[in-house]
Design a protein around this motif. Structure first.
Motif, short mmCIF file in Angstrom:
data_model
loop_
_atom_site.label_atom_id
_atom_site.label_comp_id
_atom_site.label_asym_id
_atom_site.label_seq_id
_atom_site.Cartn_x
_atom_site.Cartn_y
_atom_site.Cartn_z
N ALA A 143 12.94 -8.44 -8.31
CA ALA A 143 12.02 -9.52 -7.93
C ALA A 143 11.22 -9.16 -6.69
O ALA A 143 10.02 -9.44 -6.61
CB ALA A 143 12.80 -10.82 -7.70
N ALA A 144 11.87 -8.54 -5.70
CA ALA A 144 11.16 -8.22 -4.46
C ALA A 144 9.99 -7.29 -4.72
O ALA A 144 8.90 -7.48 -4.16
CB ALA A 144 12.14 -7.59 -3.46
N GLN A 145 10.20 -6.31 -5.57
CA GLN A 145 9.13 -5.35 -5.86
C GLN A 145 8.02 -6.02 -6.68
O GLN A 145 6.83 -5.82 -6.41
CB GLN A 145 9.70 -4.15 -6.62
CG GLN A 145 10.66 -3.29 -5.83
CD GLN A 145 12.04 -3.90 -5.68
OE1 GLN A 145 12.45 -4.74 -6.48
NE2 GLN A 145 12.78 -3.49 -4.64
N ARG A 148 6.14 -8.40 -4.42
CA ARG A 148 5.32 -7.66 -3.47
C ARG A 148 4.00 -7.24 -4.11
O ARG A 148 2.94 -7.33 -3.50
CB ARG A 148 6.08 -6.43 -2.96
CG ARG A 148 5.34 -5.70 -1.84
CD ARG A 148 6.14 -4.49 -1.37
NE ARG A 148 7.48 -4.85 -0.97
CZ ARG A 148 8.57 -4.15 -1.29
NH1 ARG A 148 8.46 -3.07 -2.02
NH2 ARG A 148 9.76 -4.55 -0.88
N MET A 149 4.07 -6.81 -5.35
CA MET A 149 2.84 -6.43 -6.05
C MET A 149 1.97 -7.65 -6.33
O MET A 149 0.75 -7.57 -6.29
CB MET A 149 3.18 -5.73 -7.37
CG MET A 149 3.82 -4.35 -7.19
SD MET A 149 2.78 -3.22 -6.23
CE MET A 149 1.29 -3.19 -7.22
N LYS A 150 2.59 -8.81 -6.57
CA LYS A 150 1.81 -10.02 -6.82
C LYS A 150 1.02 -10.44 -5.59
O LYS A 150 -0.03 -11.08 -5.70
CB LYS A 150 2.75 -11.15 -7.27
CG LYS A 150 2.04 -12.35 -7.87
CD LYS A 150 3.03 -13.31 -8.49
CE LYS A 150 2.28 -14.47 -9.15
NZ LYS A 150 3.22 -15.41 -9.81
N ASN A 151 1.53 -10.06 -4.42
CA ASN A 151 0.85 -10.40 -3.17
C ASN A 151 -0.25 -9.41 -2.78
O ASN A 151 -0.90 -9.59 -1.75
CB ASN A 151 1.86 -10.50 -2.02
CG ASN A 151 2.50 -11.87 -1.95
OD1 ASN A 151 1.85 -12.89 -2.16
ND2 ASN A 151 3.79 -11.90 -1.66
N VAL A 152 -0.44 -8.36 -3.57
CA VAL A 152 -1.48 -7.38 -3.25
C VAL A 152 -2.83 -8.09 -3.12
O VAL A 152 -3.63 -7.78 -2.22
CB VAL A 152 -1.53 -6.27 -4.31
CG1 VAL A 152 -2.81 -5.43 -4.16
CG2 VAL A 152 -0.30 -5.37 -4.19
#
Length: 424
Positions: A143-145, A148-152
């Motif tokens: 989930a963290a990874q 993190r990509m969703k927040n790019v």
């Protein structure tokens, strides 16, 4: 002042701000996917843009979200280039960056001041992620990874925006400090002269009946009926609610599509899944008091809130719904989830009653308490409305702050604006 609005579903959160700017004489234009042909709306010139490029195959699953935003950003950029060629140069651009549309606008108009509507920063270890283990994803170990990509997209917008605006403290607090330093917390506003109590309201039911303020009416509203807004919890509480409140009507508003969170499995809807789960526990006579109203036009929606004896609002720690504040403005007695965004507007025992999100027995008990105590119901509704009028009223609170935010954005040097302290 020339002002350009960017929102894939315009007007969205700008439904009051854009017409107010146009009414005071600003030249307002909007780019959106929502319309197919140019049109005028409340003094705003609305222009469509279209996505023509098809997403490529073989994209990593964590990149699908960003890939979609890039396509929108590119399409919006092409429309912006055409708008520039027509002679339009915005002094201020106001954009909702959530769908990526505003990614490349600084390249088109480098001197424009850009204000961004920041809605939420996704977090892997807090807020809505992992809040409800029943609906955990198969890849939650990563989930963290994934998040993190969703927040790019958020990170790509950080250097583009001169100032930011966010509707609640809870939502603003989800962003890292670099974002918060640019964010002013200003709610979209509630028109409390439209959303107001009506002791004479009559709400017509689909079965031909009607309810008034003399009836016991339990209301539940989602844009779409789904777990993120507690639909499953409310449905699981229904057998007890109906059993303990034999005179109550239960009126449920919401579509059957997906707004947030996972889609229902096997092509079904969450409404069908949870109705099927609880229906065997509810006698036919009780089930006849439950009516699903689908999506309502706004005047009918307000009548529903005005007739409500107990309005139930449940949500994950996520974006706060307008419907809660509208229900409060209509003087409804609120029974809501004890989650962070709700606590920002509901004080237990004063402006509503709070229960643990997952506790169906406590939810049914609080609803029964409100239904059986007219004085409590009246006090909760009166205090709820007073709170909204004092803190979220469109005309006296929210809109003046939004207009001041726009003017301060216009006056600031591009790329160096500081957030305005609207609390002083």
């Amino acid at each position: 002042m020339n002002i350009l609005f960017i929102h894939q579903n315009f007007p969205g959160q700008f439904k009051n701000l854009a017409p107010a700017l146009a009414a005071r004489g600003d030249n307002c234009v909007a780019l959106t996917l929502r319309v197919k042909k140019p049109m005028d709306w409340k003094g705003v010139r609305i222009l469509p843009y279209q996505i023509t490029r098809k997403p490529g195959d073989g994209v990593h699953p964590w990149l699908v979200d960003l890939n979609t935003k890039l396509h929108r950003g590119e399409a919006c950029m092409m429309a912006a280039m055409q708008l520039k060629a027509s002679g339009f140069t915005p002094d201020v651009i106001v954009a909702h960056p959530g769908w990526g549309e505003s990614l490349f606008l600084r390249d088109i108009w480098p001197e424009a001041r850009i204000g961004l509507y920041y809605e939420l920063f996704y977090q892997a270890n807090a807020a809505d992620s992992g809040f409800d283990p029943e609906f955990a994803r198969a890849d939650d170990a990563m989930a963290a990874q994934r998040i993190r990509m969703k927040n790019v997209n958020n990170h790509l917008h950080l250097p583009l925006g001169d100032m930011g605006i966010c509707p609640t403290d809870f939502q603003a607090s989800s962003f890292p400090k670099a974002f918060r330093d640019r964010i002013s917390v200003i709610h979209d506003g509630i028109d409390t002269e439209v959303a107001k109590p009506n002791p004479d309201v009559v709400f017509e039911l689909p079965d031909g009946g009607q309810v008034t303020r003399k009836d016991q009416v339990i209301t539940f509203v989602n844009r779409n009926l789904e777990p993120y807004r507690g639909f499953h919890v409310f449905m699981r509480a229904l057998p007890q609610i109906l059993r303990e409140s034999p005179d109550a009507h239960v009126l449920i508003v919401g579509g059957e599509e997906r707004s947030y969170g996972p889609a229902a499995p096997d092509g079904r809807t969450w409404k069908a899944i949870f109705t099927e789960e609880v229906r065997p526990q509810i006698p036919d006579a009780d089930w006849a008091r439950v009516q699903f109203l689908g999506k309502l036009p706004y005047d009918r929606f307000l009548s529903l809130l005005q007739v409500s004896s107990a309005h139930v609002y449940l949500t994950y720690p996520f974006v706060l719904s307008w419907s809660l504040l509208e229900a409060m403005s209509c003087g409804a007695a609120i029974v809501a989830s004890d989650t962070a965004p709700v606590r920002e507007v509901i004080a237990h025992g004063e402006t509503g009653r709070l229960v643990d999100f997952f506790d169906t027995k406590a939810l049914a008990k609080e609803i029964r308490t409100v239904l059986e105590d007219p004085q409590l119901r009246s006090e909760l509704g009166r205090h709820a409305r007073s709170h909204v009028v004092a803190n979220y009223d469109l005309t006296t609170i929210a809109l003046p702050k939004q207009l001041h935010w726009i003017d301060s954005l216009k006056k600031s040097p591009a790329g160096s604006a500081e957030p305005w302290d609207f609390k002083t």
